[in-house]
Each structure stands twice: as structure tokens, then as C-alpha cells.
Design a protein around this motif. Structure first.
Motif, short mmCIF file in Angstrom:
data_model
loop_
_atom_site.label_atom_id
_atom_site.label_comp_id
_atom_site.label_asym_id
_atom_site.label_seq_id
_atom_site.Cartn_x
_atom_site.Cartn_y
_atom_site.Cartn_z
N ARG A 61 71.97 2.95 18.27
CA ARG A 61 72.13 2.11 19.47
C ARG A 61 72.16 2.93 20.76
NH1 ARG A 61 73.71 0.08 15.05
NH2 ARG A 61 73.80 -2.17 14.69
N LYS A 62 71.95 4.24 20.64
CA LYS A 62 71.97 5.14 21.79
C LYS A 62 73.31 5.08 22.53
CE LYS A 62 67.02 5.49 22.75
NZ LYS A 62 66.59 5.01 21.40
N MET A 63 74.38 4.97 21.75
CA MET A 63 75.73 4.95 22.29
C MET A 63 76.52 6.12 21.73
SD MET A 63 76.91 0.95 22.43
CE MET A 63 76.78 0.63 20.68
N ALA A 64 77.59 6.47 22.44
CA ALA A 64 78.55 7.46 21.97
C ALA A 64 79.87 6.76 21.65
CB ALA A 64 78.77 8.54 23.04
N ALA A 65 80.71 7.45 20.88
CA ALA A 65 81.98 6.83 20.49
C ALA A 65 83.06 7.88 20.32
CB ALA A 65 81.81 6.06 19.18
N VAL A 66 84.26 7.54 20.80
CA VAL A 66 85.48 8.27 20.47
C VAL A 66 85.98 7.74 19.13
CG1 VAL A 66 87.91 8.58 21.09
CG2 VAL A 66 86.13 8.69 22.87
N ILE A 67 86.36 8.64 18.24
CA ILE A 67 86.82 8.20 16.91
C ILE A 67 88.10 8.94 16.54
CG2 ILE A 67 85.34 9.88 15.70
CD1 ILE A 67 84.92 7.63 13.54
N PHE A 68 89.00 8.23 15.85
CA PHE A 68 90.30 8.81 15.48
C PHE A 68 90.87 8.06 14.30
CE2 PHE A 68 90.71 6.12 19.34
CZ PHE A 68 91.29 5.00 18.77
N THR A 69 91.86 8.66 13.67
CA THR A 69 92.69 7.99 12.70
C THR A 69 94.10 7.89 13.29
OG1 THR A 69 93.39 7.98 10.37
CG2 THR A 69 93.31 10.13 11.51
N VAL A 70 95.06 7.39 12.52
CA VAL A 70 96.44 7.29 12.99
C VAL A 70 97.36 7.97 11.98
CG1 VAL A 70 98.35 5.78 13.64
CG2 VAL A 70 96.01 5.14 14.23
N ASP A 71 98.16 8.90 12.46
CA ASP A 71 99.15 9.59 11.64
C ASP A 71 100.47 8.86 11.80
OD1 ASP A 71 100.98 11.27 10.46
OD2 ASP A 71 100.51 13.03 11.69
N ALA A 72 100.83 8.09 10.78
CA ALA A 72 102.10 7.35 10.79
C ALA A 72 102.89 7.64 9.53
CB ALA A 72 101.84 5.85 10.94
#
Length: 296
Positions: A61-72
Motif C-alpha cells: 500500500r506504499k505506507m509505513a507503520a510503527v509496530i509494537f507489542t505490550v509488556d504487561a
């Protein structure tokens, strides 16, 4: 092998809020009970793309993305997905993915050391907090040493705000307390760490006005628009995004529970000016994430 670096000029949008929900060995970011409840809440099924699959989706899609998980881990007892794994996977897809990390603030000095190492040695570009899931109030002094090092490192801190689909429908909400995600609790953080770049994630139901107040009052507080289809945005959020906060509001989807395809289709029908639309979709995030110069 690492991918070529991102060419911001060729990216049409930057999604600042996506999730790494499954590790390379199949470990889920949430317990089965919480994952099932989240899937029912968002009517999203059980699709959990890998980081590589997410990269391919955004690249197409010619897009960028921030990606993360959650440490809980402290609050839930569920082992996290490794921040190092997420960062390494992002390095393999650096043309489209931007790694954030999540460090449980209950881990004290170990969390501070980890945060520094993740930025300095693994290329992490920001940190995700989910106060309700992690079981802490953002203004708890316990978390302040972690904020201090994040501010020093010059990277953003993104806080979940408002209601969460995680735990919805589970008896007692799975032990998740909504009160910790009132954006007014982040106001103290913005006061005590005046140069910390902060993102309030999501339309902050039922505290939308509080989020708008904090973001208009504190110069380094932003709002991302993830987790909701734009057709359900409160009118005051649309009005502020179009005017006073036009340089501080960010496109976020919450992928994979909400796809950017759906989000962008609904955003296209929102009453946002032609001047402001590209700021929300790309330019504000590019500046916040240090992908372009501040005065660009």
C-alpha cells in the motif's frame, strides 16, 4: 539482512499504531482469554499476522507503520513477545516498519536499563504504554525513572487512553481497570517531563474532552486516531483535528484489529480540509518520529 532505509517521500501515509501480536515461534502477545475477548470486541476474528506479513501488507500500500507489542508481565503473568525480536524483524523491513518497544514499568531499574539498550543497540524509535493492561497509573512515581530515560533518549512515549477492548466481556474485565487510561493522568507526566514527546492513543472514550485539553495545553502531547473507524469519531475531535490540533493529530489504525484499508476509506469521507489531511496521514508523524527535520 536488513532492508533499505525508508524513503519518506515515497510513503503515502504513516500508521503510528499497529501491533505485533505473535512471535516467530507462535507465542501470542495476550493470553487466550484476553485475545478471544479482544477479537469479539473488534469483530476481528483470530487473525494474527507476523511482523513480516504486516510489512508486506504496508509495502503493498506504499505506507509505513510503527509496530509494537505490550509488556504487561507484572499484571497479567503472561510472558511478553521479545522487544529485540520485534526490532530485528523491523530491521529486516526497514523500508516500511518503525520499531517501538514496550517495557513494563513495574520492572524498575531493569526497565530503565532495557529501555536505554533497546534504543542505543537495537534501533527502537519509541515506547508503548498500556496503563490499564499493565496495571499502573501513568502519574505513579514508580514509572518516572523510565520516563526520564525515554525523555533523555529523545524518543516518543505512546500511551493507550480511553476504554479498551482487551478484557471486554470477561468477568471483572479480566482484572483490567479502565481508570488508569484517563488522559488526565498523563498530564502530570507532561508537566514533570516537559520535553517528552507523548502520544495519547485513540479517541479517548469517555474522556475525549480531557485528551483535547491536555493536547492543546501541553506542546509535546499528540493524539493518534487509532482503534475507531473515523465515522464514529466524536465531533469535537474532528473539529480540533481540523483546527487547533492539526499539527498534532496522527493517523493510526490499530492493525490488525482495524485495517488501514477500512480506516482510510472512512477517513476519506470525514470533513477534514485538504490542507490538514496530509498532515494527519503522514507529515505530523514524520516530524514526530524524526524522519524529517523539525522545520521541514
Amino acid at each position: 539482512m536488513n532492508a533499505p532505509k525508508m524513503n519518506v517521500d515515497e510513503v503515502v501515509a504513516i500508521d503510528v499504531h499497529t501491533h505485533a501480536e505473535i512471535s516467530r515461534d507462535g507465542h501470542s502477545s495476550l493470553s487466550p482469554a484476553l485475545m478471544e475477548a479482544s477479537a469479539k470486541y473488534f469483530k476481528a476474528g483470530h487473525r494474527q499476522p507476523t511482523v513480516a506479513e504486516t510489512a508486506a501488507y504496508y509495502r503493498e500500500r506504499k505506507m509505513a507503520a510503527v509496530i509494537f507489542t505490550v509488556d504487561a508481565e507484572h499484571a497479567t503473568g503472561h510472558p511478553r513477545i521479545s522487544n529485540e525480536e520485534v526490532a530485528a524483524s523491523c530491521a529486516e523491513h526497514a523500508d516500511v516498519l518503525i520499531p517501538f518497544a514496550s517495557v513494563d514499568p513495574w520492572k524498575g531499574r531493569a526497565a530503565v536499563r532495557e529501555a536505554r539498550r533497546l534504543v542505543e543497540e537495537h534501533g527502537v524509535r519509541g515506547f508503548k504504554f498500556h496503563p490499564s493492561l499493565q496495571g499502573f497509573s501513568p502519574d505513579d512515581r514508580m514509572a518516572y525513572p523510565l520516563y526520564e530515560v525515554i525523555e533523555e533518549l529523545g524518543v516518543p512515549a505512546l500511551f493507550h487512553s480511553g476504554q479498551t477492548g482487551i478484557g471486554a466481556g470477561v468477568p471483572g474485565g479480566g482484572g483490567i481497570r479502565l481508570k488508569y487510561s484517563n488522559p488526565m493522568l498523563v498530564d502530570d507526566v507532561a508537566v514533570d517531563f516537559p520535553h517528552l514527546r507523548i502520544v495519547l492513543a485513540h479517541p479517548s472514550f469517555p474522556w475525549q474532552d480531557e485528551a483535547l485539553a491536555v493536547a492543546t495545553h501541553k506542546p509535546f502531547v499528540h493524539i493518534d486516531l487509532s482503534g475507531w473507524s473515523p465515522k464514529y469519531f466524536p465531533p469535537q475531535l474532528v473539529r480540533y483535528a481540523n483546527t487547533l490540533l492539526q499539527d498534532k493529530v496522527l493517523f493510526g489504525s490499530d492493525h490488525p484489529v482495524i485495517t488501514p484499508d477500512r480506516w482510510l476509506a472512512d477517513f476519506a469521507r470525514l470533513d477534514i480540509s485538504d490542507e490538514v489531511r496530509p498532515k494527519i496521514l503522514k507529515h505530523n508523524a514524520a516530524r514526530l518520529l524524526g524522519l524529517v527535520k523539525e522545520d521541514a
